[in-house]
Design a protein around this motif. Sequence first.
Motif, PDB file in Angstrom:
ATOM      1  N   ILE A 202       0.850  -1.194   0.000  1.00  0.00           N
ATOM      2  CA  ILE A 202       0.000   0.000   0.000  1.00  0.00           C
ATOM      3  C   ILE A 202       0.890   1.249   0.000  1.00  0.00           C
ATOM      4  N   HIS A 203       1.446   1.563   1.129  1.00  0.00           N
ATOM      5  CA  HIS A 203       2.415   2.656   1.264  1.00  0.00           C
ATOM      6  C   HIS A 203       2.848   2.689   2.727  1.00  0.00           C
ATOM      7  N   SER A 204       3.901   3.430   3.012  1.00  0.00           N
ATOM      8  CA  SER A 204       4.357   3.643   4.393  1.00  0.00           C
ATOM      9  C   SER A 204       4.540   2.355   5.177  1.00  0.00           C
ATOM     10  N   GLY A 205       5.193   1.373   4.554  1.00  0.00           N
ATOM     11  CA  GLY A 205       5.486   0.132   5.260  1.00  0.00           C
ATOM     12  C   GLY A 205       4.295  -0.760   5.506  1.00  0.00           C
ATOM     13  N   ARG A 206       3.308  -0.747   4.602  1.00  0.00           N
ATOM     14  CA  ARG A 206       2.083  -1.524   4.780  1.00  0.00           C
ATOM     15  C   ARG A 206       1.925  -2.541   3.644  1.00  0.00           C
ATOM     16  N   PHE A 207       1.893  -3.802   4.003  1.00  0.00           N
ATOM     17  CA  PHE A 207       1.724  -4.889   3.047  1.00  0.00           C
ATOM     18  C   PHE A 207       0.399  -5.603   3.315  1.00  0.00           C
TER      19      PHE A 207
END
Length: 637
Positions: A289-294
């Motif tokens: 997704i973004h900002s360290g989000r899987f």
Amino acid sequence: MWNYNFVIPNIILLLTFLLFYFSQPHIPISRNRSFLRVLFVEIFVIFTDVVATLCLEDFSAYPRVLHIALNDFFFAGFILRTYFFFHFTFSLFRAKSQRTKREMFLGSFFMCVCLLIVLANFAFPTLFIIDQTGYHRGFLYNIIYVCAFFYLALTFSQLLENRKKMLKHDFLSAVIFNAILLLGYTIRFLFPKYLIMDLFCLLAIIIMYLSFENSALYLESRTGAFSMESLSALLEERVGKNNSLILGILLHNYNDMREIYSGTQIDSGIALIAENLRKTYPALSLFYIHSGRFVLVGNSESYNVDSLKKEIRARFTKPWKSAGDEMELYLDVRFIEVSKDLCIVSADNMLHALLTAFNNSGIVSDSDMVISKETLVVLEKNTGIKRAVRRAVEEKSVEMFLQPLVEVGTHRLVGAEALARIRDADGSLLPPGVFIPIAEKNGHINNLGEQMFEKACAFVRDHDLEAMGISWINVNLSPLQFLQSDLSSRFAAILEKYDVSAEKIHLEITEEAMIDYALLQKQIQSMKNTGFEFVLDDFGSGYSNVTRLKQYPFINIKLDMEIVWDYFKNYDQILPALINAFKHMGFSITAEGIENKNMADEMQKLGCDYLQGFYFSRPLAVSEFIQKYTPSDTEYM
């Protein structure tokens, strides 16, 4: 004789495309499956077309049954190809109407009828005849063109119907590749001896790939994982299913980690994490997704979620380090788990739930989070509130309710506070504590507040306030609304429009607006020049203190109901001391939340000037307020 000029280039083009296509990753959605069907049936059609044609060139060298079988297979592939092109276009429509579903059923039924006609050629001539003299067209040969043009007619009609629901790029691409097919079928009908139809089909396939299947469209470049748009498409495919494994993985304290290490190092670490997850769990689709989000998505039968979390967490106990890099990254993770018995009823709702859980992780709890049915119910409710706010702002249907402000001692009506009310889809009123925070988050609060100010001005113009005993109307300003640099000029224009004096409108601001002293002073001074007076609302709930209040030109301090109620739960000297300090500073005092006579009498003893609360009246619709507060009813005994 047949012309083979296009055959070899077609085969080379197809083989090159196949090698390229299968070297790219693809998310398992129906659009991709539809495209693969088109691709494989095209291979089948080219193969049977070439082989059948070559055999007919040397007709006597092969048995009659082989000629019949090859040509039958070719025509069956021809029918299937036209149908799968049609099916791919329909897969582009995310929201399928009843008409779309009917036309899909009609297309499937017509395909089955045409295939039966083709296969019947094994028993008796329909599309073609194989006799002693060779190959001849049958009386139903043109069914292949009827089939092709029938599907194209359905396709173009649906494209026109759904054009406003599609992205402009998607609509134009779909029109172009279907127009190429239309041209190809037309040329084949006019010049059947030229084996050129496959070239047009390959051109259509390439356009389909570039527009809808190109991996660059749905891959996140930094990690090689699928993007959030791809996740939305996959969730759409899983609507109505409850065997989905959906696991969110969040790098804990992501922003802090970027500061501790560096943006470059963390980006490198994210790429390593993505590579590890992709290789370790090939049966699951990986999204970044973004900002360290899987997010990992797959079937729950393939993996046990608890074991999966345990394995991933164990990997994060070890450092992340790329080859040739001396820096070791020590990172921690949190998980967002979607309950395995949860049926996805809306892709947008599920995606919203995931994003909300990611945003709240570490704020609501420092442990893993689970998205359950109750979570989706709350989100659906919030979505309904957002729609109601947007509708009220766009249609200017925000309602104004009025709650009286009475004079202490006499309980005579002296003013009223204008309160915004919004109705949901079924007409029920939404509490301001529910819709105001949402309006502030989605940017509608400025329009909403301006509507309320305008309605208050209209009320002042249209009614005899003096006859009702009202000296002013209080209108609330949101802290975000107070940031508008042109607020003074906008409100002044509304006053002029309704020919209302500014002294009739008191503006209430909460303590949150007092954080930026310079801005507050500038705004208040600008609006005081127009004639407005200011009231500090909900004192005791936020940031202000008595000393700072000396710096602001308020005419009235409204004590928050919580501080009033707390006084009656535990009598002490804090509230009396505050009221005494305010009185010495020259402020008038309004006590909110008055619910009984004892509270009213006590606030009078403490020195309050005005009272507001359910003891006197709940907020009323304008019509009720006018009916209740006629000149003979302005006093409470």
